[in-house]
Scaffold this motif. Sequence first.
Motif, PDB file in Angstrom:
ATOM      1  N   PRO A 145       0.818  -1.205   0.000  1.00  0.00           N
ATOM      2  CA  PRO A 145       0.000   0.000   0.000  1.00  0.00           C
ATOM      3  C   PRO A 145       0.859   1.265   0.000  1.00  0.00           C
ATOM      4  N   LYS A 146       0.372   2.290  -0.637  1.00  0.00           N
ATOM      5  CA  LYS A 146       1.131   3.541  -0.686  1.00  0.00           C
ATOM      6  C   LYS A 146       1.198   4.201   0.681  1.00  0.00           C
ATOM      7  N   TYR A 147       0.120   4.086   1.465  1.00  0.00           N
ATOM      8  CA  TYR A 147       0.069   4.661   2.811  1.00  0.00           C
ATOM      9  C   TYR A 147      -0.265   3.554   3.800  1.00  0.00           C
ATOM     10  N   PRO A 148       0.731   2.761   4.191  1.00  0.00           N
ATOM     11  CA  PRO A 148       0.444   1.670   5.129  1.00  0.00           C
ATOM     12  C   PRO A 148       0.096   2.202   6.513  1.00  0.00           C
ATOM     13  N   GLY A 149      -0.662   1.409   7.242  1.00  0.00           N
ATOM     14  CA  GLY A 149      -1.033   1.790   8.599  1.00  0.00           C
ATOM     15  C   GLY A 149      -2.532   1.872   8.756  1.00  0.00           C
ATOM     16  N   ALA A 150      -2.952   1.985  10.002  1.00  0.00           N
ATOM     17  CA  ALA A 150      -4.374   1.940  10.322  1.00  0.00           C
ATOM     18  C   ALA A 150      -5.097   3.269  10.103  1.00  0.00           C
ATOM     19  N   ARG A 151      -4.420   4.383  10.290  1.00  0.00           N
ATOM     20  CA  ARG A 151      -5.094   5.682  10.227  1.00  0.00           C
ATOM     21  C   ARG A 151      -4.365   6.598   9.248  1.00  0.00           C
ATOM     22  N   THR A 152      -4.422   6.239   7.976  1.00  0.00           N
ATOM     23  CA  THR A 152      -3.614   6.959   6.990  1.00  0.00           C
ATOM     24  C   THR A 152      -4.421   7.664   5.904  1.00  0.00           C
ATOM     25  N   LEU A 153      -5.741   7.592   5.960  1.00  0.00           N
ATOM     26  CA  LEU A 153      -6.550   8.170   4.887  1.00  0.00           C
ATOM     27  C   LEU A 153      -6.285   9.663   4.681  1.00  0.00           C
ATOM     28  N   ALA A 154      -6.095  10.390   5.761  1.00  0.00           N
ATOM     29  CA  ALA A 154      -5.879  11.841   5.635  1.00  0.00           C
ATOM     30  C   ALA A 154      -4.625  12.159   4.835  1.00  0.00           C
ATOM     31  N   TRP A 155      -3.610  11.294   4.912  1.00  0.00           N
ATOM     32  CA  TRP A 155      -2.365  11.584   4.182  1.00  0.00           C
ATOM     33  C   TRP A 155      -2.579  11.569   2.671  1.00  0.00           C
ATOM     34  N   ALA A 156      -3.490  10.728   2.184  1.00  0.00           N
ATOM     35  CA  ALA A 156      -3.793  10.731   0.753  1.00  0.00           C
ATOM     36  C   ALA A 156      -4.368  12.088   0.347  1.00  0.00           C
ATOM     37  N   ILE A 157      -5.192  12.665   1.210  1.00  0.00           N
ATOM     38  CA  ILE A 157      -5.777  13.977   0.925  1.00  0.00           C
ATOM     39  C   ILE A 157      -4.717  15.070   1.035  1.00  0.00           C
ATOM     40  N   GLY A 180       5.693  -7.087   9.674  1.00  0.00           N
ATOM     41  CA  GLY A 180       5.764  -5.652   9.419  1.00  0.00           C
ATOM     42  C   GLY A 180       4.393  -5.003   9.403  1.00  0.00           C
ATOM     43  N   MET A 181       4.382  -3.703   9.177  1.00  0.00           N
ATOM     44  CA  MET A 181       3.115  -2.979   9.060  1.00  0.00           C
ATOM     45  C   MET A 181       2.710  -2.938   7.603  1.00  0.00           C
ATOM     46  N   ASP A 182       1.725  -3.736   7.244  1.00  0.00           N
ATOM     47  CA  ASP A 182       1.205  -3.798   5.872  1.00  0.00           C
ATOM     48  C   ASP A 182       2.301  -4.114   4.860  1.00  0.00           C
ATOM     49  N   THR A 183       3.184  -5.047   5.204  1.00  0.00           N
ATOM     50  CA  THR A 183       4.318  -5.374   4.326  1.00  0.00           C
ATOM     51  C   THR A 183       4.204  -6.752   3.676  1.00  0.00           C
ATOM     52  N   GLY A 184       3.177  -7.514   4.024  1.00  0.00           N
ATOM     53  CA  GLY A 184       3.047  -8.873   3.502  1.00  0.00           C
ATOM     54  C   GLY A 184       2.736  -8.920   2.021  1.00  0.00           C
ATOM     55  N   PRO A 185       2.906 -10.091   1.408  1.00  0.00           N
ATOM     56  CA  PRO A 185       2.619 -10.262  -0.018  1.00  0.00           C
ATOM     57  C   PRO A 185       1.179  -9.852  -0.357  1.00  0.00           C
ATOM     58  N   ILE A 186       1.034  -9.185  -1.497  1.00  0.00           N
ATOM     59  CA  ILE A 186      -0.262  -8.635  -1.912  1.00  0.00           C
ATOM     60  C   ILE A 186      -1.055  -9.671  -2.702  1.00  0.00           C
ATOM     61  N   THR A 229      10.012  -0.600   0.440  1.00  0.00           N
ATOM     62  CA  THR A 229      10.529   0.729   0.755  1.00  0.00           C
ATOM     63  C   THR A 229       9.451   1.685   1.268  1.00  0.00           C
ATOM     64  N   THR A 230       8.189   1.299   1.177  1.00  0.00           N
ATOM     65  CA  THR A 230       7.116   2.168   1.652  1.00  0.00           C
ATOM     66  C   THR A 230       7.156   2.234   3.172  1.00  0.00           C
ATOM     67  N   VAL A 231       7.172   3.441   3.687  1.00  0.00           N
ATOM     68  CA  VAL A 231       7.212   3.657   5.132  1.00  0.00           C
ATOM     69  C   VAL A 231       5.872   4.205   5.588  1.00  0.00           C
ATOM     70  N   ALA A 232       5.372   3.680   6.693  1.00  0.00           N
ATOM     71  CA  ALA A 232       4.093   4.153   7.215  1.00  0.00           C
ATOM     72  C   ALA A 232       4.210   5.610   7.652  1.00  0.00           C
ATOM     73  N   PRO A 233       3.266   6.441   7.214  1.00  0.00           N
ATOM     74  CA  PRO A 233       3.283   7.830   7.678  1.00  0.00           C
ATOM     75  C   PRO A 233       2.887   7.871   9.152  1.00  0.00           C
ATOM     76  N   PRO A 234       3.208   8.960   9.830  1.00  0.00           N
ATOM     77  CA  PRO A 234       2.839   9.041  11.245  1.00  0.00           C
ATOM     78  C   PRO A 234       1.325   9.126  11.405  1.00  0.00           C
ATOM     79  N   ASN A 235       0.824   8.651  12.539  1.00  0.00           N
ATOM     80  CA  ASN A 235      -0.583   8.854  12.839  1.00  0.00           C
ATOM     81  C   ASN A 235      -0.833  10.352  12.946  1.00  0.00           C
ATOM     82  N   ARG A 236      -1.965  10.781  12.438  1.00  0.00           N
ATOM     83  CA  ARG A 236      -2.298  12.206  12.499  1.00  0.00           C
ATOM     84  C   ARG A 236      -2.537  12.617  13.946  1.00  0.00           C
ATOM     85  N   VAL A 237      -2.020  13.774  14.284  1.00  0.00           N
ATOM     86  CA  VAL A 237      -2.207  14.372  15.603  1.00  0.00           C
ATOM     87  C   VAL A 237      -2.687  15.801  15.380  1.00  0.00           C
TER      88      VAL A 237
END
Length: 149
Positions: free
Chosen positions: A1-13, A30-36, A86-94
């Motif tokens: 995924p381009k934005y791995p993690g549980a709370r990443t929708l805002a980063w797409a916006i 890993g965080m959302d790193t498994g085979p697709i 190489t995709t890194v999870a963005p930080p959770n929004r605060v």
Amino acid sequence: PKYPGARTLAWAIVNGETESGVTVHLVDEGMDTGPILLQRAFALSPFDTTRSLSRKTSLFEPQVVLDALARYEELGADAFSVQNKTTVAPPNRVPEHSRLDANLPLNALFDHIRAADPDNYPAYFFVDGEKVCVRLWRPEKPTTEEDLI
């Protein structure tokens, strides 16, 4: 995924993406790193918000899961593909992520404003030490777009 993690929708916006999507993959350490197994995308409107994107995603997900299961049933383990690690999870929004740089032009801030939750974590900046919050709306918005700007 381009934005791995549980709370990443805002980063797409925030990043001005024109589409979002759903990825079905094996869970590994890993965080959302498994085979697709399957990825599907859908278009984003320039008026989407985190709320509308969340709604659209939750409506889109069930069919993607059904399609992924059908793919697995047909192809078994051959249905999976290794993803780019190489995709890194963005930080959770605060709340601080909703702070705007008032020195930037408004059109550069548009995506940051629409990614901020207007009720819980509104976009804001400071004037003379006072916090000023920003909301966006369209006076001519169609009634079918209640959670869009």
